[in-house]
Design a protein around this motif. Structure first.
Motif: not given
Length: 193
Positions: A109, A117-118, A121-122, A124-125
């Motif tokens: 994360g 972010y989990d 999410g990371i 996607e970043i």
């Protein structure tokens, strides 16, 4: 020397790194070979990212009272931390790319610009291009119309300039003759008193 005195410099080091950090990403590095770890560290260092392995309790103390406190649930098992003060997406981008070729590297994360972010999410970043790439795209889109205009002007100059281009002939005479006739018609239509 007491244990607290030994731990304090480590906590201060972590705190100093995260003080101005734009992003912090936690990973589980178990299973990486020495060669893979060396390559990963080199890539992160070239991008200006600090990458270190700390004890979870030390990171927990350093994260308390900061935006990075949201990472506390991820502090289980072996953890390495990637910290960037310049490019917010660099740690996520480099770690996710590296995790594709070294499947043992596991993203836990992270916090990017104050938002936690989990692992997904990371991921996607990580798809967000770097600042330099975005700026080059912007400049490219701004230069395109200018380059097209310059190309047209160059073609005109090669053909002898604007004097060689034929402009449509203006028909001024008929327009001038129609104007007085319209005025006379307007005078005739007004009734006399």
């Amino acid at each position: 020397m007491a244990k607290v005195e030994l731990k304090q410099p480590v906590v201060e080091e972590i705190s100093a790194h995260i003080k101005d950090a734009q992003s912090v990403v936690l990973v589980d590095y178990r299973g990486l070979t020495v060669e893979q770890d060396t390559r990963l560290r080199k890539q992160l260092r070239e991008a200006g990212v600090t990458y270190k392995v700390y004890k979870n309790t030390m990171m927990n103390f350093a994260f308390k009272g900061t935006d990075f406190e949201a990472l506390t649930p991820y502090l289980e098992g072996p953890s390495a931390v990637a910290i960037s003060a310049e490019d917010a997406t660099a740690p996520a981008r480099i770690l996710c790319k590296f995790a594709k070729e070294a499947n043992k590297l596991e993203i836990k994360g992270g916090v990017v610009e104050g938002v936690a972010y989990d692992a997904q999410g990371i991921g996607e970043i990580a798809k967000i291009p770097s600042r330099e790439e975005l700026l080059s795209r912007l400049l490219g889109s701004m230069q395109s119309p200018i380059a097209n205009f310059a190309r047209v002007m160059n073609q005109l100059a090669e053909k002898g300039g604007a004097s060689e281009c034929e402009a449509p002939a203006k028909e001024e005479a008929p327009a001038a003759e129609e104007a007085p006739a319209q005025e006379e018609a307007a005078v005739e239509e007004t009734p006399a008193e």
